[in-house]
Design an enzyme around this catalytic site. Structure first.
Site, PDB file in Angstrom:
ATOM      1  N   ASP A  87       0.808  -1.222   0.000  1.00 14.61           N
ATOM      2  CA  ASP A  87       0.000   0.000   0.000  1.00 14.61           C
ATOM      3  C   ASP A  87       0.843   1.275   0.000  1.00 14.61           C
ATOM      4  O   ASP A  87       0.517   2.250  -0.675  1.00 14.61           O
ATOM      5  CB  ASP A  87      -0.983  -0.004   1.175  1.00 14.61           C
ATOM      6  N   HIS A 159     -25.594  -3.459  47.101  1.00 16.84           N
ATOM      7  CA  HIS A 159     -25.916  -4.837  46.710  1.00 16.84           C
ATOM      8  C   HIS A 159     -27.250  -4.889  45.956  1.00 16.84           C
ATOM      9  O   HIS A 159     -27.904  -5.926  45.916  1.00 16.84           O
ATOM     10  CB  HIS A 159     -25.980  -5.767  47.928  1.00 16.84           C
ATOM     11  N   GLN A 241      11.174  -0.794  14.126  1.00 19.09           N
ATOM     12  CA  GLN A 241      10.584  -0.263  12.898  1.00 19.09           C
ATOM     13  C   GLN A 241       9.313   0.524  13.231  1.00 19.09           C
ATOM     14  O   GLN A 241       8.971   1.482  12.551  1.00 19.09           O
ATOM     15  CB  GLN A 241      10.265  -1.397  11.934  1.00 19.09           C
ATOM     16  N   SER A 289     -41.766  -0.763  21.447  1.00 17.42           N
ATOM     17  CA  SER A 289     -41.779  -2.192  21.114  1.00 17.42           C
ATOM     18  C   SER A 289     -42.702  -2.411  19.929  1.00 17.42           C
ATOM     19  O   SER A 289     -43.770  -1.796  19.843  1.00 17.42           O
ATOM     20  CB  SER A 289     -42.272  -3.009  22.315  1.00 17.42           C
ATOM     21  N   ARG A 329       9.976  -5.655  14.854  1.00 18.63           N
ATOM     22  CA  ARG A 329       8.557  -5.578  14.495  1.00 18.63           C
ATOM     23  C   ARG A 329       8.126  -6.847  13.769  1.00 18.63           C
ATOM     24  O   ARG A 329       8.951  -7.598  13.260  1.00 18.63           O
ATOM     25  CB  ARG A 329       8.215  -4.358  13.642  1.00 18.63           C
TER      26      ARG A 329
END
Length: 483
Positions: A87, A159, A241, A289, A329
């Protein structure tokens, strides 16, 4: 052609983070245009610095590159990548075709990570700044909500069981303070984020040392100049790298922290909406709903929790990547990071847009809150009853046992028979409490402690300095809320 492309778009998968949830601002930061324009800015910074330092790069070549930074032929780049299977080199050739007189000096001495890693650090920084702005906006509005409800008593929970009363405002400061701790982490990450810089193939700068004929000072100066041109103060001291993938892990952990805070608050809101004490925004024509027409589901809070959970899950991904890098790397991080970095930011961006929307439209129902509080308050007031009985001349231990017995009976009336809490009536009938004013003990404000004052102090000492420091971010709104 455009109509055909539009039709085909419905036949392929589209990332909902882009199409449904995240802002255009965050989406653009991670776009191909942004990424590859930044690559070109890096190539310009490198060539310009090399020109300034006397290498064989002309001012005309640098100017030609500058003029074409945003003019990217993506179709040509895709054609080159199909041929070259690389790329970065595909975009080197695409840039060179656009600036043929500069082709020979593009990427001079650099390795692919010069553009890939450095551009990602630029995008991470901009994304962190975007997240910071949204985070501050939520903090500001949540603090305003806390102030409005600073002294509204409500049942506390430990709780998930009824506990000592607090206030709606004090509970909101708990949500808010979690976000402030996240803001501190964002600020820290921005402060510590550095530039990879000009480090060469394995981080040794060997190629640049060759270009400068062994002049170490010039190599270091080139690194410094490019770093400065790209808007960074500091470089990472050493790299292979790539820059250390621990940086990604730290950043995604910070984003996860925001997700954790939002998820906690979202869960609280969902529980409180179930109790009909709070309600998130619900629009006039909104359907709760498809089957049960009466429902008002907390879909924003649910979505916020859902996206937060996704962002939290990506942290382990970055940690695994950092742990499995080999030597200088390995490339098994590349495809992975193309997903985890942008999607973490996009998810948290969406979470904060939702959070702000929820806070701005939150509805409080004081009568329901009072009803629930009064149902439990006699149990909360038992210590007051005990002290009142002692003040009337009773024996503390005997009174304690009587209250325990009556409390158990009142609890059974509620749980077994589905009746009302009748503890007060039971105590009033007991001769041991005949001279006690028990109803005066049922003022909820007696049991909220310093909750209102804590809200005031929190806003004055914690929120106001943030508001002063980030005034321009206070109105970062929910204009990007899509659905």
């Amino acid at each position: 052609m455009l109509k055909k492309e539009k039709k085909l778009s419905h036949l392929i998968y589209e990332n909902p983070l882009i199409t449904r949830y995240a802002s255009q601002e965050m989406s653009q930061i991670w776009s191909a245009q942004k990424k590859h324009s930044t690559w070109r800015r890096l190539w310009v910074a490198l060539a310009e610095s090399q020109h300034e330092m006397g290498l064989g790069v002309s001012a005309e070549q640098v100017q030609s590159l500058k003029e074409a930074v945003d003019d990217i032929d993506f179709k040509l780049a895709a054609k080159y990548e199909k041929e070259l299977r690389h790329d970065v080199m595909a975009h080197v050739h695409t840039y060179g075709d656009r600036c043929p007189d500069s082709m020979a000096i593009i990427h001079l001495g650099a390795t692919s990570c010069f553009v890939t890693d450095n551009s990602e650090l630029v995008m991470i920084r901009e994304s962190l700044e975007c997240v910071r702005a949204r985070l501050i906006s939520v903090i500001d509005h949540l603090a305003s909500f806390a102030k409005e409800n600073r002294d509204l008593p409500c049942l506390g929970f430990t709780h998930l069981q009824p506990a000592q009363p607090t206030t709606i405002g004090k509970r909101a400061t708990l949500w808010c303070y979690d976000l402030i701790l996240d803001l501190e982490e964002i600020e820290h990450r921005l402060e510590k984020l550095r530039f990879r810089g000009v480090k060469g193939t394995t981080g040794t700068q060997a190629t640049f040392l060759q270009l400068f004929e062994g002049d170490h000072a010039k190599v270091d100066e080139l690194d410094r100049r490019v770093t400065e041109k790209m808007g960074f103060r500091d470089r990472y001291a050493v790299t292979g790298q790539t820059y250390s993938r621990k940086v990604d892990a730290q950043v995604l952990s910070t984003l996860s922290g925001i997700g954790q805070s939002a998820h906690k608050a979202g869960n609280d809101i969902r529980i409180l909406q179930n109790r009909k004490e709070l309600e998130e925004p619900f629009e006039k024509k909104q359907i709760g709903s498809s089957a049960m027409a009466y429902k008002r589901n907390p879909m924003r809070s649910e979505r916020m929790c859902s996206l937060a959970r996704f962002a939290i899950s990506l942290t382990a991904n970055a940690e695994d990547t950092a742990a499995t890098q080999w030597m200088e790397r390995t490339l098994d991080d590349s495809a992975n990071r193309r997903l985890s970095l942008p999607q973490s930011f996009l998810a948290i961006d969406a979470v904060l847009i939702l959070y702000r929307n929820i806070v701005d439209g939150m509805v409080v129902y004081p009568k329901v809150i009072e009803k629930h509080l009064n149902e439990e308050l006699p149990f909360m007031a038992t210590e007051e009853f005990l002290m009142a009985g002692v003040a009337a001349g009773g024996d503390r231990q005997e009174l304690h046992e009587l209250i325990r017995v009556h409390s158990q009976a009142a609890g059974a009336e509620v749980k077994v028979n589905g009746g009302q809490n009748d503890l007060i009536e039971r105590l009033q009938k007991d001769p041991a409490f005949k001279d006690c004013d028990l109803k005066s003990a049922l003022d909820a404000r007696k049991y909220i402690g310093r909750a209102p004052e804590q809200v005031d102090a929190f806003i004055a000492e914690i929120i106001e300095p943030i508001r002063q420091r980030y005034q321009s971010n206070l109105n970062q709104g929910t204009e990007n809320l899509k659905v």
